[in-house]
Write a protein that holds these residues in place. Structure first.
Motif, short mmCIF file in Angstrom:
data_model
loop_
_atom_site.label_atom_id
_atom_site.label_comp_id
_atom_site.label_asym_id
_atom_site.label_seq_id
_atom_site.Cartn_x
_atom_site.Cartn_y
_atom_site.Cartn_z
N CYS A 91 0.86 -1.18 0.00
CA CYS A 91 0.00 0.00 0.00
C CYS A 91 0.90 1.24 0.00
CB CYS A 91 -0.90 0.00 1.23
SG CYS A 91 -1.93 1.47 1.38
N THR A 92 1.11 1.79 -1.19
CA THR A 92 2.02 2.92 -1.31
C THR A 92 1.27 4.23 -1.56
OG1 THR A 92 2.26 2.41 -3.65
CG2 THR A 92 3.95 1.54 -2.17
N GLU A 93 -0.03 4.13 -1.82
CA GLU A 93 -0.80 5.36 -2.07
C GLU A 93 -0.93 6.18 -0.78
OE1 GLU A 93 -1.91 2.26 -2.34
OE2 GLU A 93 -3.96 2.05 -1.60
N ASP A 94 -1.06 7.46 -0.94
CA ASP A 94 -1.23 8.34 0.20
C ASP A 94 -2.70 8.27 0.63
OD1 ASP A 94 -0.22 10.11 2.06
OD2 ASP A 94 -0.78 11.88 0.88
N ILE A 95 -2.95 7.87 1.87
CA ILE A 95 -4.33 7.81 2.35
C ILE A 95 -4.67 9.18 2.92
CG2 ILE A 95 -5.95 6.64 3.89
CD1 ILE A 95 -3.93 4.26 3.94
N ALA A 96 -5.53 9.90 2.22
CA ALA A 96 -5.86 11.28 2.61
C ALA A 96 -6.67 11.29 3.89
CB ALA A 96 -6.62 11.96 1.49
N GLU A 97 -6.15 12.00 4.90
CA GLU A 97 -6.86 12.13 6.17
C GLU A 97 -7.77 13.34 6.07
OE1 GLU A 97 -4.15 12.01 9.50
OE2 GLU A 97 -2.96 10.45 8.55
N THR A 98 -8.98 13.10 5.60
CA THR A 98 -9.91 14.21 5.33
C THR A 98 -10.96 14.36 6.42
OG1 THR A 98 -11.20 12.65 4.00
CG2 THR A 98 -9.62 14.03 2.82
N GLY A 99 -10.83 13.60 7.50
CA GLY A 99 -11.82 13.67 8.57
C GLY A 99 -11.70 14.93 9.40
N ASN A 100 -12.71 15.18 10.21
CA ASN A 100 -12.72 16.37 11.08
C ASN A 100 -12.40 16.02 12.53
OD1 ASN A 100 -13.51 18.25 9.07
ND2 ASN A 100 -15.56 17.34 9.13
N SER A 101 -12.00 14.78 12.77
CA SER A 101 -11.67 14.35 14.13
C SER A 101 -10.63 13.25 14.06
CB SER A 101 -12.92 13.83 14.85
OG SER A 101 -13.37 12.64 14.22
N PHE A 102 -10.01 12.96 15.20
CA PHE A 102 -9.03 11.87 15.24
C PHE A 102 -9.69 10.54 14.89
CE2 PHE A 102 -6.96 14.73 18.54
CZ PHE A 102 -5.94 15.14 17.71
N SER A 103 -10.91 10.31 15.40
CA SER A 103 -11.56 9.02 15.13
C SER A 103 -11.91 8.87 13.65
CB SER A 103 -12.80 8.83 16.01
OG SER A 103 -13.66 9.93 15.95
N SER B 38 -7.94 2.68 8.47
CA SER B 38 -8.19 1.25 8.65
C SER B 38 -9.18 0.71 7.60
CB SER B 38 -8.67 0.94 10.07
OG SER B 38 -9.71 1.77 10.46
N TRP B 39 -10.23 1.47 7.28
CA TRP B 39 -11.18 1.00 6.27
C TRP B 39 -10.54 0.96 4.88
CZ3 TRP B 39 -15.22 -1.74 7.20
CH2 TRP B 39 -15.94 -1.57 8.39
N HIS B 40 -9.63 1.89 4.60
CA HIS B 40 -8.94 1.91 3.31
C HIS B 40 -8.22 0.58 3.08
CE1 HIS B 40 -6.76 3.62 -0.17
NE2 HIS B 40 -5.75 2.88 0.28
N GLY C 37 -7.42 24.05 21.48
CA GLY C 37 -7.28 22.67 21.02
C GLY C 37 -6.34 22.48 19.84
N GLU C 38 -5.78 23.60 19.34
CA GLU C 38 -4.79 23.45 18.26
C GLU C 38 -3.53 22.81 18.82
OE1 GLU C 38 -3.79 27.06 16.26
OE2 GLU C 38 -5.81 27.39 15.53
N PRO C 39 -2.71 22.20 18.00
CA PRO C 39 -2.88 21.93 16.56
C PRO C 39 -3.85 20.78 16.25
CG PRO C 39 -0.72 21.15 17.32
CD PRO C 39 -1.37 21.84 18.48
N GLY C 40 -4.20 19.96 17.25
CA GLY C 40 -5.22 18.93 17.04
C GLY C 40 -4.91 18.02 15.86
N ILE C 41 -5.92 17.85 14.98
CA ILE C 41 -5.76 16.92 13.85
C ILE C 41 -4.71 17.42 12.85
CG2 ILE C 41 -8.06 15.87 14.02
CD1 ILE C 41 -8.92 17.63 11.60
#
Length: 194
Positions: A36-48, A55-57, A80-84
């Motif tokens: 798995c070499t593709e970049d998995i974009a973290e586009t969520g608005n929270s850590f969860s 994990s689903w990717h 709460g910065e820097p947060g995610i």
């Protein structure tokens, strides 16, 4: 027989920390190891959300059970910065630049309270389970220590007079946010494989 489990990371530091905690019974694989070499974009608005995206990717594209984590530093005086955005707070992924940016934003603020938070998303047999760990502490005005990574040189955990970067991996693992979340994951995995 060990169960194959992917840890959605290529961060060698994280992998070592987790292998240490997980022990036998599971063969821990990195993203590189499964191709798995593709970049998995973290586009969520929270850590969860971000942990779940990883994990689903892997499960959806590679068919192997997986857990991913998302962690960050939350500073009270900065809402709460820097947060995610912890890994790229300064606009780059350079830890020194991120620390400089954080210290600059804290100039003139007396409240140094902060916490590290980790959320782990485990997708096992098509079901997602979430585990969270928090360690409270304070941000120091200057760096101290050369171990660890990220914000470790300026984070002093509650009840200690040293930073994460001044602790051995064993010491940090015994109290860190990732260790706390990982302990819950390990207990869960051991319970279901017993």
């Amino acid at each position: 027989m060990s169960h194959k489990l992917v840890f959605a990371t290529n961060n060698a530091h994280k992998l070592e920390e987790v292998k240490h905690l997980l022990g036998e019974g599971y063969e821990l694989l990195t993203l590189d190891a499964i191709g798995c070499t593709e970049d998995i974009a973290e586009t969520g608005n929270s850590f969860s959300e971000n942990a779940g995206i990883k994990s689903w990717h892997v499960v959806n594209n590679y068919g192997i059970d997986c857990f991913g984590d998302d962690s960050g530093l939350e500073v009270e005086a900065l809402n709460g910065e820097p947060g995610i955005y912890s890994a790229r707070y300064s606009g780059s992924r350079n830890s020194d630049e991120n620390i400089n940016h954080l210290l600059k934003n804290l100039e003139g603020k007396n409240n140094r309270r902060a916490q590290f938070r980790t959320v782990i998303s485990l997708v096992l047999n098509g079901e997602e389970h979430l585990f969270e760990g928090i360690v409270k502490g304070a941000i120091r005005a200057e760096r101290s220590g050369s171990k660890g990574f990220g914000y470790d040189p300026i984070f002093e955990p509650e009840g200690y007079n040293v930073t994460f970067a001044e602790m051995s991996m064993e010491e940090k693992n015994s109290i860190s946010h990732r260790a706390k979340a990982m302990e819950q994951l390990v207990v869960f995995l051991k319970r279901i494989s017993a």
